[in-house]
Write a protein that holds these residues in place. Structure first.
Motif, PDB file in Angstrom:
ATOM      1  N   LEU A  89       2.367 -10.283  -9.617  1.00  0.00           N
ATOM      2  CA  LEU A  89       2.584  -9.692  -8.196  1.00  0.00           C
ATOM      3  C   LEU A  89       4.025  -9.294  -8.182  1.00  0.00           C
ATOM      4  O   LEU A  89       4.257  -8.715  -7.598  1.00  0.00           O
ATOM      5  CB  LEU A  89       3.297 -11.254  -6.940  1.00  0.00           C
ATOM      6  CG  LEU A  89       1.876 -12.141  -7.233  1.00  0.00           C
ATOM      7  CD1 LEU A  89       1.746 -13.481  -6.574  1.00  0.00           C
ATOM      8  CD2 LEU A  89       0.527 -11.407  -6.320  1.00  0.00           C
ATOM      9  N   SER A  90       4.811  -9.661  -8.886  1.00  0.00           N
ATOM     10  CA  SER A  90       6.841  -8.830  -9.253  1.00  0.00           C
ATOM     11  C   SER A  90       6.005  -7.419  -9.562  1.00  0.00           C
ATOM     12  O   SER A  90       6.908  -6.798  -8.916  1.00  0.00           O
ATOM     13  CB  SER A  90       7.078  -9.497  -9.871  1.00  0.00           C
ATOM     14  OG  SER A  90       6.935  -9.435 -11.691  1.00  0.00           O
ATOM     15  N   THR A  91       5.856  -7.234 -10.110  1.00  0.00           N
ATOM     16  CA  THR A  91       4.833  -5.096 -10.633  1.00  0.00           C
ATOM     17  C   THR A  91       4.652  -5.343  -9.033  1.00  0.00           C
ATOM     18  O   THR A  91       4.631  -3.793  -9.614  1.00  0.00           O
ATOM     19  CB  THR A  91       4.159  -6.248 -11.255  1.00  0.00           C
ATOM     20  OG1 THR A  91       4.550  -6.151 -12.790  1.00  0.00           O
ATOM     21  CG2 THR A  91       3.929  -4.103 -11.559  1.00  0.00           C
ATOM     22  N   PHE A  92       4.281  -5.565  -7.926  1.00  0.00           N
ATOM     23  CA  PHE A  92       3.627  -5.063  -7.026  1.00  0.00           C
ATOM     24  C   PHE A  92       4.185  -5.108  -6.284  1.00  0.00           C
ATOM     25  O   PHE A  92       4.000  -3.484  -5.851  1.00  0.00           O
ATOM     26  CB  PHE A  92       2.166  -6.517  -6.735  1.00  0.00           C
ATOM     27  CG  PHE A  92       1.336  -5.762  -5.339  1.00  0.00           C
ATOM     28  CD1 PHE A  92       0.776  -4.216  -4.989  1.00  0.00           C
ATOM     29  CD2 PHE A  92       1.871  -6.024  -3.923  1.00  0.00           C
ATOM     30  CE1 PHE A  92       0.351  -4.241  -3.788  1.00  0.00           C
ATOM     31  CE2 PHE A  92       1.595  -5.760  -2.648  1.00  0.00           C
ATOM     32  CZ  PHE A  92       0.427  -5.319  -2.929  1.00  0.00           C
ATOM     33  N   PHE A  93       5.167  -5.633  -6.202  1.00  0.00           N
ATOM     34  CA  PHE A  93       5.742  -5.383  -4.594  1.00  0.00           C
ATOM     35  C   PHE A  93       7.206  -4.832  -5.447  1.00  0.00           C
ATOM     36  O   PHE A  93       7.582  -4.063  -4.557  1.00  0.00           O
ATOM     37  CB  PHE A  93       6.477  -7.410  -4.384  1.00  0.00           C
ATOM     38  CG  PHE A  93       5.444  -8.143  -4.006  1.00  0.00           C
ATOM     39  CD1 PHE A  93       5.029  -7.192  -1.901  1.00  0.00           C
ATOM     40  CD2 PHE A  93       4.365  -8.903  -4.364  1.00  0.00           C
ATOM     41  CE1 PHE A  93       3.701  -7.966  -1.538  1.00  0.00           C
ATOM     42  CE2 PHE A  93       3.627  -9.218  -4.071  1.00  0.00           C
ATOM     43  CZ  PHE A  93       3.358  -9.233  -2.092  1.00  0.00           C
ATOM     44  N   VAL A  94       7.674  -5.231  -6.564  1.00  0.00           N
ATOM     45  CA  VAL A  94       8.854  -4.200  -6.372  1.00  0.00           C
ATOM     46  C   VAL A  94       8.334  -2.727  -6.504  1.00  0.00           C
ATOM     47  O   VAL A  94       8.842  -1.808  -6.027  1.00  0.00           O
ATOM     48  CB  VAL A  94       8.531  -4.116  -7.998  1.00  0.00           C
ATOM     49  CG1 VAL A  94      10.034  -3.101  -9.032  1.00  0.00           C
ATOM     50  CG2 VAL A  94       9.666  -5.516  -8.624  1.00  0.00           C
ATOM     51  N   SER A  95       6.382  -2.237  -7.184  1.00  0.00           N
ATOM     52  CA  SER A  95       6.572  -0.972  -7.510  1.00  0.00           C
ATOM     53  C   SER A  95       6.241  -0.260  -6.069  1.00  0.00           C
ATOM     54  O   SER A  95       6.980   0.544  -4.628  1.00  0.00           O
ATOM     55  CB  SER A  95       4.950  -0.687  -7.320  1.00  0.00           C
ATOM     56  OG  SER A  95       4.702  -0.908  -8.904  1.00  0.00           O
ATOM     57  N   LEU A  96       6.202  -1.550  -4.612  1.00  0.00           N
ATOM     58  CA  LEU A  96       5.741  -1.451  -3.263  1.00  0.00           C
ATOM     59  C   LEU A  96       6.748  -1.046  -2.710  1.00  0.00           C
ATOM     60  O   LEU A  96       7.819   0.020  -1.968  1.00  0.00           O
ATOM     61  CB  LEU A  96       5.056  -2.147  -2.817  1.00  0.00           C
ATOM     62  CG  LEU A  96       4.584  -1.546  -1.051  1.00  0.00           C
ATOM     63  CD1 LEU A  96       4.420  -0.902  -1.052  1.00  0.00           C
ATOM     64  CD2 LEU A  96       3.897  -2.826  -0.506  1.00  0.00           C
ATOM     65  N   GLY A  97       8.014  -1.541  -3.514  1.00  0.00           N
ATOM     66  CA  GLY A  97       9.405  -1.595  -2.399  1.00  0.00           C
ATOM     67  C   GLY A  97      10.258  -0.490  -3.069  1.00  0.00           C
ATOM     68  O   GLY A  97      11.467   0.262  -2.293  1.00  0.00           O
ATOM     69  N   ALA A  98      10.089  -0.048  -3.911  1.00  0.00           N
ATOM     70  CA  ALA A  98      11.077   1.101  -4.377  1.00  0.00           C
ATOM     71  C   ALA A  98      10.465   2.446  -3.990  1.00  0.00           C
ATOM     72  O   ALA A  98      11.446   2.519  -4.235  1.00  0.00           O
ATOM     73  CB  ALA A  98      10.746   1.640  -6.412  1.00  0.00           C
ATOM     74  N   VAL A  99       8.975   2.435  -3.494  1.00  0.00           N
ATOM     75  CA  VAL A  99       8.899   3.288  -3.032  1.00  0.00           C
ATOM     76  C   VAL A  99       9.455   3.539  -1.604  1.00  0.00           C
ATOM     77  O   VAL A  99      10.151   5.360  -0.947  1.00  0.00           O
ATOM     78  CB  VAL A  99       7.684   3.491  -3.218  1.00  0.00           C
ATOM     79  CG1 VAL A  99       7.093   4.880  -1.814  1.00  0.00           C
ATOM     80  CG2 VAL A  99       6.826   4.259  -3.961  1.00  0.00           C
ATOM     81  N   ILE A 100       9.460   2.751  -0.510  1.00  0.00           N
ATOM     82  CA  ILE A 100       9.730   2.695   0.420  1.00  0.00           C
ATOM     83  C   ILE A 100      11.271   3.465   0.634  1.00  0.00           C
ATOM     84  O   ILE A 100      11.385   3.170   1.636  1.00  0.00           O
ATOM     85  CB  ILE A 100       9.283   0.905   0.961  1.00  0.00           C
ATOM     86  CG1 ILE A 100       7.625   1.268   1.689  1.00  0.00           C
ATOM     87  CG2 ILE A 100       9.950   1.159   2.645  1.00  0.00           C
ATOM     88  CD1 ILE A 100       7.247   0.079   2.264  1.00  0.00           C
TER      89      ILE A 100
END
Length: 762
Positions: A89-100
């Motif tokens: 879950l941390s991998t998913f949310f870090v990746s998404l947030g780094a883009v936004i």
């Protein structure tokens, strides 16, 4: 143990882990009079229990009331933390947030990637994984773990969010990478750029070690933003409340989130008119003076309202009311008082250059060809400077520099006058004990966990320091190595005073102008990028230290092991930085014409305001240098900013001593000066709406409807930020990623002026 929802379990009959004042040993009694002995033993045990209760009550009283209302005072040290679910879950949310977040850095206004969104979605995904994953033991040789160690715990939940908070953000190195590419067409090698971002960010992490004992453990430093996230954790898990109470909170949260999500499509894409309601322009749309006064895009924004949450954000629900009052007074002074004075009188050369611009000009008002000031090796070209003349800017930017000088000195004087007793008390605690010595309930509970060893921070700093020196010597960073060393020292000195202000006010003070000035005197005539590298190290790194301490305060409130918190933060950065770089490349490649000023974005969002502002100061201080700059009389008044920065907090302190009930200590000169330093030239449509919203949230409801405030304030702010973030992401994916789809022209998105402020030229 935890419940199925992973909430904290009560400690039952277990005594709190109080380290001091243990129960006195039972004395030896002679064998006779056994009945009397038994009575005395019972009395002693009763007294011991009463003593423990008194100590518990005292430790709770040491916690501020607002913290007791929002933070659990119990802990279960057996809850799982770093699990397989955590990594997924941390991998998913870090990746998404780094883009936004990286996209948001290039925009003029936007809400940051909402950690509340991460909290909510990770909660449901974590519980889903706990229900569907098999409970298998996995042995990879170097590590063993269980796919599903039981119910999704609140500590896993917290660590996922902290990893996202650390890595799902824009990063400090973006300033250097972007300015080099946008304005000088110098693209760094991808590996060098990524290492630069890691090194500058982790330097900030190592700086955090300086402020931990001063800023993290003191219960009176509440860190309002940390309280906001803590409140949401407990709401999601129905902790401390009845089921019906929590259901109402969740229902309100989802109603606000969905409402803001759909509404935000209007100001952000479909109906931009709603983003800036220039009331004055409705009565005289073709009047130049009215356009200047009423427009929120490039004007004063007088009586201008916004219905775009990105111009407001949950800051109005986090920052204390006194902070918001200071910020608004500064905005009014800067934009509604000084700007019209300068515009209509021409004082301080106000009529020579576009007042609401943050770009650089020659003496005749044309755009300054700054690229001609550097030779092929990136060094200052004296001949070209003599031909082009000095660098000029709008009067608006001049007083921004003036108050920037005042801000830095004011922060140190302010904390000495108003905070020296608290800091000295902390020093005394450190002298008395190996660790911090605060005896409030939260610190008592956290004493059960090992602290992060100092050598971890030292090792991290050593790696970053070495990496930066290698990059300075091998890459075109244009920075003398010895100035980097000085920048590190000055940056480290700034952590505690600026962090203290942030911890009590939720306001992050800017010191960039001061750092640029110091560099300009140390190394005049160097490439602007060198000045920006220094600025990142001396100023921006302690910004990162503050955000790291904020997340560690959340871990403190949620009773998460400090080591697990620290490693989660590093993990988030390790993932997020390469994604940040990829997004930087995409934005520059697709929006370059807007960012470098070749074309104008009709909505004013891709103005390149952030990189342009950094470039300007790099040119003024690093390339031209303050010695040459201040030869011109237009820059003469700026020096008085230093005196103001010293005098103002002294005056407030004397007034506070003379009139203690007048609350002069809340008139924080550092925050006022820092707000005066802000540039509102492109978007001035949000402050009035924010002030009105802040009045209701942080004054009226906090004071007169406190139960409602506790129940819904932070929750509504979290929901609104989350809805906006999802809207921006949806617009990016659906209309701006694979194919650019523009909204068809209609009355609500007038390409000439979405506000209907045309002036006489249209």
């Amino acid at each position: 143990m935890s419940s199925e929802k992973g909430s904290f379990a009560p400690l039952h009959d277990e005594k709190p882990p109080v380290a001091e004042d243990p129960v006195a040993p039972i004395p030896h009694f002679p064998s006779e009079n056994k009945g009397d002995i038994k009575d005395e033993l019972n009395a002693i045990e009763t007294d011991a229990g009463s003593l423990e209760e008194e100590k518990l009550e005292e430790s709770l009283r040491l916690v501020p009331k607002v913290v007791r209302e929002l933070v659990s005072m119990e802990d279960d040290p057996t809850l799982p933390t770093v699990t397989f679910r955590y990594f997924v879950l941390s991998t998913f949310f870090v990746s998404l947030g780094a883009v936004i977040s990286q996209i948001a850095w290039f925009r003029t206004t936007s809400a940051s990637y909402s950690m509340f969104f991460v909290q909510i979605v990770s909660y449901w995904l974590g519980n889903l994984m706990a229900r569907v994953l098999p409970s298998w033991d996995v042995n990879l040789g170097f590590i063993k773990f269980n796919l599903n160690p039981g119910p999704f715990s609140i500590k896993e939940h917290v660590l996922i969010t902290l990893a996202a908070s650390a890595g799902a953000t824009s990063n400090l190195g973006e300033i250097i990478v972007s300015v080099k590419d946008i304005f000088y067409k110098e693209q760094m090698h991808p590996l060098a750029a990524i290492c630069l971002m890691w090194a500058t960010m982790w330097t900030g992490y190592s700086f955090a070690a300086i402020g931990r004992n001063f800023l993290l453990y003191d219960p009176d430093l509440i860190w309002p933003s940390a309280l906001m996230q803590t409140a949401l954790y407990r709401t999601l898990r129905s902790e401390g409340h009845s089921l019906e109470y929590s259901k109402k909170q969740i229902r309100v949260f989802w109603l606000v989130l969905i409402g803001v999500f759909f509404w935000s499509f209007l100001p952000e894409y479909v109906f931009p008119f709603t983003s800036s309601l220039a009331v004055l322009c409705w009565f005289a749309p073709h009047n130049d003076t009215i356009k200047f006064i009423g427009s929120g895009f490039g004007g004063m924004g007088f009586l201008n309202f916004t219905l775009n949450w990105s111009n407001i954000t949950s800051t109005i629900m986090v920052s204390p009311w006194w902070t918001q009052v200071i910020s608004f007074v500064a905005f009014v002074t800067s934009v509604w008082v000084l700007i019209p004075i300068v515009h209509f009188t021409g004082v301080w050369n106000g009529n020579r250059f576009p007042l609401m611009s943050n770009r650089l000009f020659t003496s005749n008002g044309t755009s300054y060809p700054f690229t001609k000031l550097t030779d092929s090796e990136g060094k200052f070209d004296e001949v070209a400077f003599n031909e082009l003349g000095n660098v000029y800017m709008s009067t608006y930017n001049l007083w921004g520099i003036f108050f920037g000088y005042a801000t830095f000195l004011s922060a140190f004087v302010q904390i000495f006058l108003f905070g020296r007793k608290k800091i000295w008390a902390t020093v005394q605690h450190l002298r008395q004990r190996r660790s911090h010595g605060f005896k409030d309930r939260l610190n008592v509970l956290m004493s059960a966990y090992d602290e992060v060893p100092l050598w971890w921070y030292i090792l991290l700093f050593t790696c970053c320091f070495t990496t930066m020196l290698v990059l300075i010597f091998t890459q075109d960073l244009y920075l003398p190595w010895w100035t980097y060393v000085i920048g590190v020292i000055l940056g480290a000195m700034t952590v505690v005073p600026m962090g203290f202000i942030y911890a009590v006010s939720a306001y992050q003070v800017s010191t960039g102008t001061w750092n640029e000035l110091i560099y300009g005197y140390m190394a005049p005539g160097t490439h602007p990028v060198g000045s920006l590298v220094y600025r990142v190290v001396a100023g921006q790194c302690w910004y990162r230290a503050q955000s790291i301490l904020l997340d560690q305060k959340i871990g403190h409130y949620m009773k998460v092991s400090p080591k697990a918190t620290f490693l989660s933060q590093l993990w988030g950065n390790l993932l997020g930085v390469p994604i940040n770089y990829a997004v930087i490349r995409w934005v520059i490649d697709t929006k370059r014409s807007y960012l470098d000023g070749t074309e104008k974005d009709p909505l004013g969002q891709w103005s390149g305001q952030a990189p342009q502002s950094y470039l300007n100061q790099g040119i003024q201080y690093g390339l031209v240098g303050p010695t040459r700059l201040f030869r011109d009389e237009i820059y003469g008044p700026l020096r008085w900013g230093f005196l103001l920065g010293i005098a103002a907090p002294v005056l407030m302190y004397l007034l506070h001593k003379k009139f203690p009930r007048a609350k002069f200590h809340l008139w924080h000169s550092t925050i006022f000066f820092s707000c005066m330093e802000n540039f509102y030239g492109y978007i001035s449509t949000g402050p009035l709406s924010s002030f009105i919203g802040g009045f209701f949230c942080m004054y009226y409801f906090f004071r007169y409807k406190h139960a409602t405030w506790v129940k819904y304030n932070y929750l509504v702010g979290a929901a609104a930020d989350t809805g906006l973030s999802l809207t921006i992401l949806a617009i990016f994916i659906c209309f701006g990623s694979a194919k650019i789809i523009k909204m068809p022209y209609w009355w609500g998105n007038d390409s000439d002026s979405v506000e209907k402020c045309y002036g006489s030229g249209n």
